[in-house]
Design an enzyme around this catalytic site. Structure first.
Site, PDB file in Angstrom:
ATOM      1  CD  GLU A 274      -2.267  -1.375   2.876  1.00  0.00           C
ATOM      2  OE1 GLU A 274      -1.821  -0.633   3.785  1.00  0.00           O
ATOM      3  OE2 GLU A 274      -3.131  -2.231   3.079  1.00  0.00           O
ATOM      4  N   GLY A 276       2.082   4.967  -0.634  1.00  0.00           N
ATOM      5  CA  GLY A 276       1.475   6.266  -0.914  1.00  0.00           C
ATOM      6  C   GLY A 276       2.563   7.264  -1.267  1.00  0.00           C
ATOM      7  NE  ARG A 277       6.115   9.738   3.474  1.00  0.00           N
ATOM      8  CZ  ARG A 277       5.646  10.724   4.237  1.00  0.00           C
ATOM      9  NH1 ARG A 277       5.904  11.970   3.936  1.00  0.00           N
ATOM     10  NH2 ARG A 277       4.921  10.446   5.304  1.00  0.00           N
ATOM     11  CE1 TYR A 317       2.603  14.233  10.304  1.00  0.00           C
ATOM     12  CE2 TYR A 317       2.775  15.265   8.149  1.00  0.00           C
ATOM     13  CZ  TYR A 317       2.083  14.489   9.043  1.00  0.00           C
ATOM     14  OH  TYR A 317       0.871  13.956   8.673  1.00  0.00           O
ATOM     15  CB  CYS A 343      -2.649  35.296  11.902  1.00  0.00           C
ATOM     16  SG  CYS A 343      -3.013  36.555  10.682  1.00  0.00           S
ATOM     17  CD  GLU A 344      -1.964  29.431  14.190  1.00  0.00           C
ATOM     18  OE1 GLU A 344      -1.129  29.105  15.075  1.00  0.00           O
ATOM     19  OE2 GLU A 344      -3.188  29.364  14.336  1.00  0.00           O
ATOM     20  CE1 TYR A 372      -0.323  10.623   3.703  1.00  0.00           C
ATOM     21  CE2 TYR A 372       1.935  10.336   2.957  1.00  0.00           C
ATOM     22  CZ  TYR A 372       0.719   9.798   3.337  1.00  0.00           C
ATOM     23  OH  TYR A 372       0.549   8.434   3.348  1.00  0.00           O
TER      24      TYR A 372
HETATM   25  C1  LIG Z   1      -0.912   5.895   5.368  1.00  0.00           C
HETATM   26  C2  LIG Z   1      -0.996   4.445   5.103  1.00  0.00           C
HETATM   27  C3  LIG Z   1      -0.330   3.903   4.012  1.00  0.00           C
HETATM   28  C4  LIG Z   1       0.575   4.703   3.100  1.00  0.00           C
HETATM   29  O1  LIG Z   1       1.727   5.096   3.764  1.00  0.00           O
HETATM   30  P1  LIG Z   1       2.935   5.766   2.943  1.00  0.00           P
HETATM   31  O2  LIG Z   1       3.942   6.059   3.978  1.00  0.00           O
HETATM   32  O3  LIG Z   1       2.385   6.999   2.318  1.00  0.00           O
HETATM   33  O4  LIG Z   1       3.409   4.776   1.949  1.00  0.00           O
HETATM   34  C5  LIG Z   1      -0.494   2.551   3.754  1.00  0.00           C
HETATM   35  N1  LIG Z   1      -1.277   1.780   4.549  1.00  0.00           N
HETATM   36  C6  LIG Z   1      -1.936   2.278   5.620  1.00  0.00           C
HETATM   37  C7  LIG Z   1      -2.770   1.383   6.444  1.00  0.00           C
HETATM   38  C8  LIG Z   1      -1.818   3.618   5.921  1.00  0.00           C
HETATM   39  O5  LIG Z   1      -2.443   4.113   6.991  1.00  0.00           O
END
Ligand SMILES: *Cc1c(COP(=O)(O)O)cnc(C)c1O
Length: 414
Positions: A274, A276-277, A317, A343-344, A372
């Site tokens: 899975e 993402g980044r 982060y 304004c922070e 993100y």
């Molecule tokens: C956020 C998340 C991802 C993706 O994470 P990345 O660091 O962006 O690869 C995959 N699986 C689950 C369950 C997540 O919460």
């Protein structure tokens, strides 16, 4: 220093074959810009790494949920990892295949489970026994069977920022791996569930793969125990989490070698992942214009037209984003704080950063903002959210128009 697909040509910052400043002038700023080819290549790198091992690469929609980004991944055959009904809606709108969708997350609602079962998603990654019971009862009412995995928590320290570390005993995520045997036994007794997988996700932005391998081994041992007890586990979901370089000195983990070594240690299992980044992060940048320069007795400030509402990673982060001028002017460097209009005091993109000596009217790109970034944008300070642009070779198009003032008050009553 730019990371591919961003590169200087003749002192001008390009993404693929497109001059970023042409986009900035045409769409105004701030604007997120993504490279379609980089996203495709980064997805394909995962897909190829599995070789002959049966697998499914499910893009984690929460990293970047723009419909055009989802559509181009769907066209390449990607699956999707979702964490809400809203993300499922997006995947379907983008032409994603529901039978390649896995639903993760610790707090799925009854309505979301119903929606997912009606749509016919591939499976649920479950995080509690009450969730398993809820899915079983809704599946019974709908007359369907639900494929489920238990997300186990292997007590592995991902050695990443505490807000994006998820695999330790005191985190809200998953079920303690020590309790997993019992939980699977109870799941197997629920008539409308098919518990055929184990899932695990220990955190995000991992530049070192050792914790992922450690978690993988703990899950393999669990699968062996479950199979020995007669459970039909066919699938191991590795989660996401591989990191990307935000700083020039950081090295990106070798996806091909990492996945290849995991495949070499399994046989007879389907592997899911899975990411993402690591698919979209380096493929995007946030382009912003310098509004003002100002100095105090101790500090130099570069005030830009993007703010923490557009890109919250530095504030949330302590994240680092390289700041790149779209034109290298030869005006030398400056040590400055790069701040937005919100304004922070937390509204900064960099502190005491040595950077190009940019002047009002110049444009800069905040690098590695494809993941993100826009998804975490808000309307704080009543700021319309930025436009998003997708570049494909020398062409580009707006894939989300900049919000208007009217968008800001949609649904409100005076
Ligand atoms: C956020 C998340 C991802 C993706 O994470 P990345 O660091 O962006 O690869 C995959 N699986 C689950 C369950 C997540 O919460």
């Amino acid at each position: 220093m730019p990371f591919p697909p961003f590169a200087y040509r003749d002192r001008t910052l390009f993404v693929e074959d497109t001059d970023l400043e042409a986009i900035a002038r045409s769409t105004s700023t701030p604007v997120y810009v993504y490279s379609a080819n980089a996203i495709r290549e980064r997805y394909r790198r995962y897909d190829r790494a599995f070789g002959q091992t049966p697998h499914m690469v499910c893009f984690a929609v929460k990293a970047n949920s723009n419909l055009s980004v989802l559509r181009l991944l769907a066209a390449d055959g990607a699956g999707f990892d979702i964490v809400s009904g809203g993300e499922l809606f997006r995947v379907l709108q983008a032409g994603g295949d529901p039978s390649r969708v896995v639903f993760s997350g610790v707090g799925k609602t009854r309505e979301e489970v119903e929606y997912a079962l009606e749509t016919g998603i591939h499976s649920f990654n479950c995080e509690s026994e009450s969730e398993l019971a809820l899915i079983d009862s809704i599946a019974s009412r709908l007359g369907v069977k639900a494929r489920v995995a238990v997300r186990v928590n292997p007590h592995v320290d991902a050695q990443t920022h505490p807000y994006i570390s998820t695999g330790l005993r005191d985190h809200k995520f998953g079920i303690d791996i020590a309790q997993a045997d019992e939980v699977y036994a109870r799941a197997a007794a629920l008539p409308n569930l098919i518990p055929d997988a184990v899932s695990c996700h220990i955190g995000s932005q991992l530049l070192d793969t050792a914790p992922l391998v450690e978690a993988f081994e703990a899950v393999l041992a669990l699968i062996a125990r479950l199979r020995a007890r007669g459970m039909g586990i066919t699938t191991l979901d590795l989660g996401g989490g591989l990191g990307v370089p935000y700083k020039p000195e950081q090295r990106e983990p070798d996806v091909t070698a990492h996945i290849g070594s995991l495949c070499a240690r399994t046989s007879g299992l389907t592997l899911m992942t899975e990411p993402g980044r690591s698919i979209v992060g380096p493929a995007g940048a946030l382009v912003t214009r310098v509004l003002y320069r100002k100095s105090t007795a101790t500090k130099e400030f570069v005030v830009v037209d993007a703010a923490m509402n557009d890109l919250i990673r530095p504030a949330l982060y302590q994240a680092h984003h390289e700041i790149l001028p779209l034109r290298q002017s030869g005006a030398g460097t400056v040590i400055a704080d790069v701040v937005g209009p919100v304004c922070e005091t937390g509204d900064f993109f960099a502190r005491d950063r040595e950077m190009a000596n940019v002047m009002p009217g110049d444009f800069v790109a905040l690098a590695t903002a494809g993941a993100y970034g826009f998804v975490l944008a808000s309307n704080y300070n009543s700021r319309p959210r930025p436009a998003e642009v997708l570049v494909d070779g020398a062409g580009w198009r707006i894939v989300r128009r900049r919000e208007s003032l009217v968008d800001l008050i949609r649904g409100e009553e005076a």
